[in-house]
Design an enzyme around this catalytic site. Structure first.
Site, PDB file in Angstrom:
ATOM      1  N   VAL A 177      -2.159  -7.676  -3.706  1.00  0.00           N
ATOM      2  CA  VAL A 177      -1.571  -8.258  -3.241  1.00  0.00           C
ATOM      3  C   VAL A 177      -3.373  -9.524  -2.596  1.00  0.00           C
ATOM      4  CG1 VAL A 177      -1.289  -9.453  -0.610  1.00  0.00           C
ATOM      5  CG2 VAL A 177       0.151  -7.532  -1.708  1.00  0.00           C
ATOM      6  N   GLU A 207     -17.798  18.535   3.650  1.00  0.00           N
ATOM      7  CA  GLU A 207     -17.297  18.223   2.508  1.00  0.00           C
ATOM      8  C   GLU A 207     -18.628  18.292   1.002  1.00  0.00           C
ATOM      9  OE1 GLU A 207     -12.847  17.661   4.086  1.00  0.00           O
ATOM     10  OE2 GLU A 207     -13.255  16.349   2.156  1.00  0.00           O
ATOM     11  N   GLY A 247       0.924  -1.267   0.102  1.00  0.00           N
ATOM     12  CA  GLY A 247       0.122   0.168   0.088  1.00  0.00           C
ATOM     13  C   GLY A 247       0.963   0.855   0.027  1.00  0.00           C
TER      14      GLY A 247
END
Lengths: 449, 449
Positions: A85, A175, A14
């Site tokens: 993965v 937001e 990651g």
């Protein structure tokens, strides 16, 4: 120089805030790193809602992983793989990729993050997409822009196409709701013939009794007031029980009858679910997971019985261990992920030197949430002065500069600043591009992956 | 003011260069316009290859149709519809949309353009995507960037992943090949550990005996020399007979045995096929189509027997009628589409005034093709001085300013200039974002379209 075959092999899974920071922190360590990510870019997630609301183009908030880390690659210490993965084998110390390849490790840092979760109602996903990846942002952008087009074309369905529901009153929900109200009231105003975009309703639905629950109550109140000034209807104490193609059903606090909102466009900003690699780690090491599927880590971010595996970022249910006082949970925010990345890298180097690993301590610099143009709230922890609370225009300017500062790449900072200046003065949002999903990748490419 | 019901209804299909220009030219006419496009944006197609090669973000070359035309919309003379035209009924004077709606017209301008054609081999499409829409550009960008990632991961397939074939030596093929060579030799250099991106082969395959057949032979030669300097292998006289997942087979002029190129990434820049609306017009009016499916129009761009229908842009097989001399075919380039758009609008207004329509005359200002950084060729027709031919750096600077000048929107011009300055000095291409196809639009949205 030691032989390359003898360098400890570090695999990092990651390249979000945590994984990138860990990789960088190991730049000078005498280890051989393999960094694996599903995408080719590091994404600046705090601004993803701007892509979803047509304010920024995708490349402005994404940086190619290879480009960011080109010096480490050129130094011969880092291999970057575009791969997913599938599984982890802790006994053999290997991760297994989507094409079956096994990558061996001596040390493993898992920073696979989280996605949106639907509290067990995965069937809501297609009606209420969330916002975690660029593909999600494009999907939301298409839906929001096309809703106005549908309203223009179909007079009988005008109201339902002009109603937008946002589920979840955390930072992302606030937001999205604020920016969608801005689009309806300013950006699209005057561009339609049969509808008045200003008649659009944006409804923010939150289960708790206030928005931005992670902030102090007075900032929540100020955030709600700013949302309402922008034209957002805020419904707190309103727990969603059903989502379908026509809208949202919710249970309102203190009311018997369920409440129904007819809305063709629903945004999911409520639940978070850890990456499936949490389950993979549980299966191979027996480590405990919390209710959101996050991995319960030791104080040093390692896994019990497997000090060679560390879990950081949103995938970790970690605790901060202050020098004095009780351990407290680490919040799922980007500064925490970065700090964990640095900490995991430091502990890894301690292990290599035969020193004991140290417990993780999270330093909280405060919280920030933006609402819309000139509207935001901020709680800042200043080293000597203590806590500072801002709201409205000063908080917005502060938010803007913090976000531009942390963007990766000088060019991106410059472009985002230009974009915001432009949007600020003209109310235009330049990335209003509806692109239909391209045809699925052909077998000729998939054969080789 | 005349009653709104009595204003002549003009329907314009397509908002490319031709349709947009026709719409703008009718801004002051006392007509009621409905402009229908499949997308919500006008696309500056000459720079689409820059999106496909990660040099520009999509919003930099697209402008929302509603925003460009907001003044005409606000004046109550223009309705913009995001819709696909399925069919045309010339007898009833109606166009039929994808949802079955019928839109009546008194005058119809069809500017639906063209897509790439595979000379009857549609099965090649999935192996060799073309470049006409933003979705195409994203697909190509993903394929090119992922090819290098595959080469890094799979040593046994390195050579085939590092071979890129471009079929067709027209402007698009030359641009794609030159820019892909630039990416391999400069942009990605040093960013991989197991491959050297500079070993990538970019092969440009052209059936005729020179590239850029529309330009004078000496400019073709100079273009080929510049391509070769950038590292592109140019194979002229090489007719493609087969495309599959592993590469391209071609018949080379003067050779018996077919030539085979193993390449995992193939770009189609060869054939053009007119929009299916050409066939729809043929079916309803009996108008003739040429071999590429384009509509054979009258000298005034109208359809024989249907002066109320005009066809412009790439969908029209039109002839230019100079004041002296023989009619000549109009080339499929954007200045021609724009001129046809203006001409169709003028003829429409002449008809409304009861005046005879005028034949179309194409004014050729020259031709331009870019090849890569500092490499281009140009043939410019200057009013008094006659023809000017440029190549190399001066042609590239000229090309750059012409393209920035014609971009729509001040912001886009500014951003593209900044992007190019940035790419010029750093060799970086900022839009290197691989985004996997988002999930298909959900039924909840499709119900309403």
């Amino acid at each position: 120089m030691p032989d390359i075959a003898h360098r400890p092999r570090v695999v990092i899974v990651g390249c979000g805030f945590g994984g990138l920071e860990a990789t960088r922190a190991l730049a000078r360590a005498d280890v051989d790193i393999t960094l694996i990510d599903r995408t080719n870019h590091h994404l600046f997630q705090p601004l993803l809602y701007q892509v979803a609301t047509a304010g920024l183009a995708a490349p402005a908030i994404s940086a190619p992983i290879r480009h960011i880390l080109r010096r480490q690659i050129a130094a011969g210490r880092l291999t970057v793989l575009l791969a997913e993965v599938q599984d982890i084998d802790a006994a053999r110390r290997q991760v297994r990729l989507d094409d079956g390849t096994r990558v061996p490790y001596d040390h493993l840092i898992v920073a696979a993050g989280a996605t949106h979760g639907y509290f067990g109602h995965d069937e809501w996903a297609r009606h209420a997409p969330g916002l975690k990846t660029l593909a999600d942002a494009f999907e939301l952008r298409n839906r929001v822009l096309k809703a106005f087009e549908h309203a223009e074309r179909h007079p009988g369905q005008r109201e339902e196409w002009l109603t937008f529901a946002v589920i979840g009153g955390g930072p992302t929900g606030v937001e999205m709701a604020g920016t969608m109200a801005e689009i309806a009231h300013h950006t699209l105003h005057d561009e339609f013939r049969h509808i008045d975009s200003r008649q659009a309703r944006v409804v923010l639905i939150e289960g708790a009794d206030r928005v931005l629950g992670a902030l102090p109550p007075d900032l929540s109140r100020r955030a709600q007031a700013q949302l309402e000034r922008l034209g957002v209807e805020v419904r707190t104490g309103c727990r969603v029980t059903h989502v379908d193609a026509q809208g949202v059903t919710a249970q309102v606090q203190g009311q018997e009858a369920p409440w129904r909102l007819h809305a063709r466009t629903v945004v999911w900003a409520a639940g978070v679910a850890a990456s499936p690699l949490g389950r993979a780690l549980h299966a191979t090491t027996g480590v405990a997971l919390d209710r959101a599927g996050r991995v319960v880590v030791e104080p040093d971010l390692g896994i019990a019985g497997h000090p060679e595996i560390q879990v950081i970022g949103d995938l970790a249910a970690a605790k901060s261990h202050p020098r004095d006082g009780e351990p407290t949970p680490v919040p799922g925010v980007s500064p925490a992920a970065k700090q964990m990345g640095r900490h995991a890298a430091a502990n890894l180097q301690r292990r290599l030197r035969g020193e004991p690993a140290q417990p993780f301590r999270y330093v909280d610099y405060g919280s920030l949430a933006t609402i819309g143009r000139k509207a935001a709230v901020a709680q800042v922890e200043l080293p000597l002065l203590g806590e500072l609370r801002l709201s409205g225009y000063p908080a917005w300017v502060f938010w803007l500069f913090v976000h531009i500062y942390f963007l990766i790449g000088f060019r991106n900072r410059l472009m985002v600043l230009v974009d915001w200046a432009w949007a600020y003065w003209t109310f235009q949002r330049h990335a209003r591009v509806v692109v239909e999903a391209p045809p699925a990748a052909s077998p000729s490419q998939e054969d080789g992956s």
